[in-house]
Enzyme design. Structure first.
Site, short mmCIF file in Angstrom:
data_model
loop_
_atom_site.label_atom_id
_atom_site.label_comp_id
_atom_site.label_asym_id
_atom_site.label_seq_id
_atom_site.Cartn_x
_atom_site.Cartn_y
_atom_site.Cartn_z
N LYS A 1 0.84 -1.21 0.00
CA LYS A 1 0.00 0.00 0.00
C LYS A 1 0.87 1.25 0.00
CE LYS A 1 -3.80 -2.43 2.20
NZ LYS A 1 -4.76 -2.56 3.28
N ASP B 1 -11.40 2.44 4.02
CA ASP B 1 -11.75 1.02 3.93
C ASP B 1 -13.26 0.83 3.80
OD1 ASP B 1 -9.47 -0.67 4.09
OD2 ASP B 1 -9.23 -0.19 6.22
N GLN C 1 -4.81 -1.49 9.61
CA GLN C 1 -4.70 -2.82 8.98
C GLN C 1 -5.26 -3.90 9.91
OE1 GLN C 1 -3.70 -3.15 5.83
NE2 GLN C 1 -3.75 -5.38 5.75
N1 L34 Z 1 -8.00 -2.42 7.18
N2 L34 Z 1 -7.26 -4.54 6.63
C1 L34 Z 1 -7.77 -3.36 6.24
N3 L34 Z 1 -8.07 -3.07 4.95
C2 L34 Z 1 -7.83 -3.99 3.98
O1 L34 Z 1 -8.17 -3.73 2.73
C3 L34 Z 1 -7.27 -5.22 4.34
N4 L34 Z 1 -6.93 -6.19 3.41
C4 L34 Z 1 -7.07 -7.61 3.77
C5 L34 Z 1 -6.37 -7.81 5.13
N5 L34 Z 1 -6.58 -6.72 6.06
C6 L34 Z 1 -7.02 -5.48 5.70
C7 L34 Z 1 -5.93 -6.05 2.53
O2 L34 Z 1 -5.41 -4.99 2.26
C8 L34 Z 1 -6.37 -8.28 2.63
N6 L34 Z 1 -5.62 -7.25 1.96
C9 L34 Z 1 -4.66 -7.46 0.96
C10 L34 Z 1 -3.95 -6.42 0.36
C11 L34 Z 1 -2.99 -6.66 -0.62
C12 L34 Z 1 -2.72 -7.93 -1.01
C13 L34 Z 1 -3.41 -8.97 -0.43
C14 L34 Z 1 -4.36 -8.72 0.55
C15 L34 Z 1 -1.65 -8.17 -2.02
O3 L34 Z 1 -0.87 -7.31 -2.29
N7 L34 Z 1 -1.58 -9.39 -2.59
C16 L34 Z 1 -0.59 -9.79 -3.56
C17 L34 Z 1 0.40 -10.76 -2.95
C18 L34 Z 1 1.09 -10.24 -1.76
C19 L34 Z 1 1.94 -11.31 -1.09
O4 L34 Z 1 2.98 -11.66 -1.64
O5 L34 Z 1 1.55 -11.77 -0.01
C20 L34 Z 1 -1.32 -10.56 -4.66
O6 L34 Z 1 -0.78 -10.60 -5.76
O7 L34 Z 1 -2.39 -11.10 -4.41
#
Ligand code: L34
Length: 251
Positions: free
Chosen positions: A17, A84, A61
């Site tokens: 982020k 959010d 988060q």
């Molecule tokens: N307050 N908490 C708050 N807001 C959110 O919107 C989230 N979420 C979830 C968990 N807690 C939160 C996220 O941001 C899940 N989440 C989230 C954000 C980004 C990614 C996955 C989940 C992400 O960047 N995923 C990458 C892989 C990252 C890795 O290597 O682990 C992908 O390609 O899916």
């Protein structure tokens, strides 16, 4: 961005982020608090950020450590800075269909559907999972686009009988490879919200990609699917928050 404790997955997401903010030219501050932070201390920080005029958006988060009550924290965030869209005021607005912020993950799913030229209207949409963060708002967004929406969950009887009807299937259960090819209608749009870390550290979704890919008409991968879209939608909400907080008006 506020992160409490040292959950390694949360660390990765918050870093992603932060990087996205920098790429978009959005000023960001990170507050990394120790696991031992009390609820009072976290509430004090939120109060300070609520009052800070150069901060448009606040994100705590999730998950927060067990000794902190998630609902109390969410309720403390100024709804106009709630990028959010977890605050009950914003949740209510989503229900009514007149909203400023859309929760980032369901918004990312809608963007994927939309940008792929898929019309939701009249389609059978099945959401597997009923969390406040994904399942419930996801169902609402699909409903606003005139989908016929079914929400399935852990107590659903004969899950496959529902998922096999879905033209659009959103999997948000948090169980690795839970949805297999034989549970999917041929040609369906399959969107995988799950981010599960396997023992070998590899990421995998709630959908068994290998078997599902053969049946689905369109499918999202994990990683590289909904996750990055979640972050993109956070950027969108943040810009919106900046406009709302500066002008007092919706953009
Ligand atoms: N307050 N908490 C708050 N807001 C959110 O919107 C989230 N979420 C979830 C968990 N807690 C939160 C996220 O941001 C899940 N989440 C989230 C954000 C980004 C990614 C996955 C989940 C992400 O960047 N995923 C990458 C892989 C990252 C890795 O290597 O682990 C992908 O390609 O899916």
């Amino acid at each position: 961005m506020v992160i409490v404790g040292d959950d390694p997955a949360s660390r990765i997401y918050v870093n992603n982020k932060k990087k996205a903010c920098a790429e978009c030219g959005i000023y960001s501050e990170e507050y990394a608090l120790p696991e031992s932070t009390t609820q009072e201390e976290l509430l004090e920080l939120i109060d300070r950020l609520n009052k800070k005029s150069d901060i448009s958006g606040i994100l705590v988060q999730l998950p927060v450590p067990e000794h902190i009550d998630e609902t109390t924290i969410i309720n403390a965030i100024n709804p106009n800075k709630d990028v959010d869209a977890f605050h009950p005021v914003n949740v209510g607005k989503i229900m009514v269909g007149n909203f400023d912020f859309v929760p980032c993950t369901p918004a990312g799913v809608m963007e994927l559907i939309n940008e792929s030229g898929i019309d939701v209207s009249g389609k059978e949409c099945v959401v597997v999972g009923r969390s406040n963060i994904v399942g419930k708002p996801q169902a609402m967004l699909l409903l606003h686009k005139n989908g016929t929406v079914t929400i399935c969950h852990s107590r659903t009887k004969d899950l496959a009988s529902h998922t096999k009807n879905a033209d659009i299937l959103v999997a948000a259960v948090g169980i690795p490879k839970f949805i297999t090819g034989d549970m999917i209608k041929p040609g369906a749009v399959v969107i995988d919200v799950g981010i599960n870390r396997l023992e070998n550290k590899k990421l995998c979704g709630d959908v068994d990609f290998d078997s599902a890919e053969k049946i689905a008409g369109a499918i999202t991968p994990v990683p590289g699917g909904v996750g990055p879209m979640t972050i993109a939608m956070l950027m969108k909400n943040t810009v919106r928050a900046a406009v709302i907080n500066r002008t007092g008006k919706q953009s």
